[in-house]
Every structure is written in C-alpha cells, then in structure tokens.
Design an enzyme around this catalytic site. Structure first.
Site, short mmCIF file in Angstrom:
data_model
loop_
_atom_site.label_atom_id
_atom_site.label_comp_id
_atom_site.label_asym_id
_atom_site.label_seq_id
_atom_site.Cartn_x
_atom_site.Cartn_y
_atom_site.Cartn_z
N HIS A 156 38.22 -1.79 35.81
CA HIS A 156 38.20 -2.73 36.91
C HIS A 156 37.01 -3.86 36.63
CE1 HIS A 156 35.93 -3.53 40.80
NE2 HIS A 156 37.30 -4.22 41.09
N GLU A 202 39.03 2.58 40.47
CA GLU A 202 37.71 1.85 40.46
C GLU A 202 36.76 2.56 41.30
OE1 GLU A 202 37.73 -1.84 43.26
OE2 GLU A 202 39.57 -1.68 42.47
N GLU A 252 48.41 -0.75 43.01
CA GLU A 252 47.15 -0.52 42.79
C GLU A 252 46.25 0.37 43.71
OE1 GLU A 252 43.15 -2.48 41.18
OE2 GLU A 252 44.84 -2.98 40.00
N ARG A 286 36.06 -8.40 55.37
CA ARG A 286 35.61 -7.16 54.75
C ARG A 286 34.09 -7.15 54.80
NH1 ARG A 286 38.39 -5.74 49.12
NH2 ARG A 286 37.87 -7.96 48.51
N ASP A 289 46.98 -5.07 44.84
CA ASP A 289 45.65 -4.34 44.89
C ASP A 289 45.70 -3.83 46.41
OD1 ASP A 289 43.40 -3.16 45.10
OD2 ASP A 289 42.32 -4.79 43.98
#
Length: 405
Positions: A329, A280, A252, A59, A226
């Site tokens: 979150h 979030e 999620e 990421r 998630d």
C-alpha cells in the site's frame, strides 16, 4: 564508507510529530489523510463509519487525520543520521522516547533484526494486532534501515540483495483514472462511495462509476475499486458481479481486517478472473499468514504500518510461497526500495495526493525532500541509487518534539 568491522553504534533516537489533532490541520506528510479542504481523498468515500449520517460525507469528520505524522531519527556515534516517517503522531513520540529507546541506543547500526524483535516482544502486551504501536515500530525500523544504508554508503534496495528489474511500474490510486492513463500509469484504482447501508442503489452507483471510467479509459487500462473495509460479504460479492462486465481487475479491502472467513468466501464467489486483494490494515506477520491462507490474490501491506521493512520482507516470502503477489500500500520510497527486490511484485501503487489528481505530487509532501515521483508511470532503479532511502527530512516543517529521554 565505514569499515565493516568497525560499524558505529547508535547514539540517540529522537521522535517528532507534525499535524494531527494537537497541531496544524492539513499538514500532509506521513499522515497523507491530513489534507486541506476540497481534496478527493476526503470526498464522500465509503468507510465503516458511513452508516452514520453524521460521518458519511467526510472521513475527517470521524477523525481519520487525528494522529498526524511521526518522524523518527536515529543518530550514530559518528554523527550520521537516518530517519523515517509514518502515521502515529504525538502518541508515537511517547512510545519511541519513553519505551523503545532502550532497545535502540547502544546497539550497532546493523543490529536491525535484533532491535526489531525486541521492540515487537516488548510491546506485545499493549500492541494488539497492529495499529498505533505497530506504526511506531515500523517507523523506527525504517529509520534504522535508512541509517544503515547511509553509514555503509548503499541504497536500501542493495542491502536487501539488489534489484530484480530495471524499473518499477505503477498504477495510480485516486478519483480520476482517466487522468492517470494520460500520465502513463498502467491502471487506476478508485474509492467506492457507497456501502451496505445504501442497498442495491449503492451498488448501481459505484458500478456506474466503473462503467463511466471504462468508457473513458478504453478496454485495456486496469480499473480497480478500493472499498476501505466498508462492506460485508454479500454486498461485496454483488458489487463485484455488477462490475464484472466492465473488466474490473480487482476489488480491494472490502471487509475489516479480521474477517478472514469472509475473505475466503468472497474469493470463492467473486467473478472468474477478478482478483480479491487486502492487507493495508493488517499489522502483524501472523495476520498476513492467515490472510494468505484465505486464497486472496494480492496481499497489500503498508510498510509504515505492518512492522516496517523487516516485516515486509517476511510477508513477501509468505506470499511467494503460495504463488501470491505482494503489492504494498503506497508508502513511496519505503516501498520502492523493497519491491524492486521482490520477484512477486510486478507493479506497485502510487497514491495521488494532489487535490484533484491532475498533477504529480509526492505522496509524503512536504515532509520529505527529494522524494521521487513516477515519470510516465515508472521509476527507474537508478533514481534509487542514493544511500539509505535517498530522501532527506524537511526541517522547515513545523516539527514538535514533545518528549525526550
């Protein structure tokens, strides 16, 4: 403690940053994605950028950690200070010092709602529906609550009306739910590693991960996924059904924030008993009202991104009116002081920031001093009984103040 009729005014607001693209890498702090090498949080996690091979493995490769930590400090005329941290870095410093300062300085330390409303309305023309500007406003709002609590000598949760339970129980977000169970958490939420570009093979791989953890953790330990905005409705629906045999508690943030119709369809088609959650990356009160209307089960605002504590309280009320849960979150102490006052938050999230999820590291380490962590998966309200949010700024971090006024 100051007399309630003679509360001091705010003398100055200051903004620093650490980490991000223009400072040292791996600084951690408010930008918890800004970690060093070999950290689970940057290990082939599915994202909206995963469909591009160059940005699939990490990421950080697409810049998730470029912002860095924003630190906002507000000082009262009597010399007391309050502060908070979020994710906005150097650009957030500019917004605070060159724009928002005019709404803060000279106000009474209790004028939090007035300042909040003025910041929101003054930035409408460039804030959009959240993001960097809302992160910055959130950070200011949290700093104001911290200052107010310190001036009157009360923890923030008591300023909100007091606790509705004696302790907060947590689930852990990280790559190792099996270790989270050993630490006393009630559940474990894992990131997905594959997305629509991987086809059915991706679904099989993530479902196999859930199956493996179910075997390791036993029947009753909560397991969640998630998906970090990385899927479409069809893929998310198929993944949910593939994980249903392993008693997945919820799935999620499968979709990008504005895909409200998609969330409505996903909730309608998800397996019976499996919850659908998101929030979030939603950044305004209005967006949470619309999200609530999709019928999802849990809304998950980040108090450092959604507009601050002032907005989080309003979001919780929206959720409560519809019989929905609000489970913020992460966000450490900034969430703790809120959720212990919410009747519709029966549990909360703890984000594992140790590289391999094997130890308890405070979420915003190293920027906060005295930041509490769960003990056997819980934090008792007595731990929060310090003025403000109960933490101090670690001034030994490499703080930079690029602007002044």
């Amino acid at each position: 403690m100051e007399n309630s009729m003679t509360l001091p005014k705010i003398k100055q607001v200051r903004a620093w940053f650490t980490g991000g693209a223009t400072a040292e890498k791996g600084a951690g702090g408010g930008d918890y994605h800004d970690q060093g090498a070999n950290h689970w949080i940057d290990d082939h996690i599915a994202t909206p950028m995963s469909k591009y091979r160059d940005y699939e493995q990490s990421r950080q490769s697409f810049g998730i950690n470029v912002l860095g930590t924003l630190i906002v400090e507000v000082e009262a005329e009597n010399g007391q200070t309050g502060f908070a941290v979020s994710t906005a870095g150097e650009m957030g410093c500019f917004i605070v010092e060159k724009h928002l300062n005019r709404f803060i300085e000279g106000k009474c330390v209790s004028d939090i709602k007035l300042i909040h409303d003025q910041m929101l309305n003054a930035t409408l023309y460039y804030s959009g529906s959240g993001g960097l500007v809302m992160n910055t406003i959130s950070c200011v709002d949290l700093a104001l609550w911290d200052l107010f609590g310190k001036v009157v000598g009360l923890p923030v949760y008591k300023l909100l009306g007091g606790a509705v339970r004696d302790e907060i129980q947590f689930y852990a977000t990280g790559a190792r739910p099996d270790l989270a169970k050993e630490m006393g958490f009630i559940g474990g939420k894992m990131p997905t590693h594959w997305g629509p570009h991987d086809g059915d093979a991706g679904i099989r791989k993530d479902a196999a991960m859930v199956a493996d953890m179910r075997e390791k953790c036993g029947e009753d330990f909560w397991l969640m996924l998630d998906c970090w905005m990385s899927q479409d409705v069809n893929y998310a629906t198929k993944l949910a059904h593939a994980c249903a045999p392993y008693n997945l508690k919820w799935i999620e943030e499968c979709l990008p924030p504005q895909q409200y119709e998609g969330y409505r369809e996903l909730k309608r088609n998800a397996p019976a008993g499996m919850m659908v959650t998101s929030g979030e990356h939603h950044g305004t009160l209005q967006s949470f009202r619309t999200l609530s209307e999709t019928g999802i089960d849990i809304m998950q605002p980040d108090v450092g991104w959604c507009g601050g504590l002032t907005t989080l309280v309003e979001i919780a009320a929206i959720a409560k009116s519809r019989g929905q849960l609000v489970v913020p979150h992460g966000s450490s102490v900034y969430s703790h002081h809120a959720v212990i006052t919410f009747t519709n938050t029966p549990f909360s999230e703890f984000l594992m920031t140790s590289p391999d999820c094997s130890t308890m590291r405070p979420q915003f380490d190293p920027i906060l001093l005295n930041e509490p962590v769960p003990v056997n998966g819980r934090i008792h309200k007595s731990v929060l009984d310090k003025p403000g949010f109960g933490v101090e700024l670690n001034r030994d971090c490499n703080l930079k103040r690029p602007y002044s006024h």
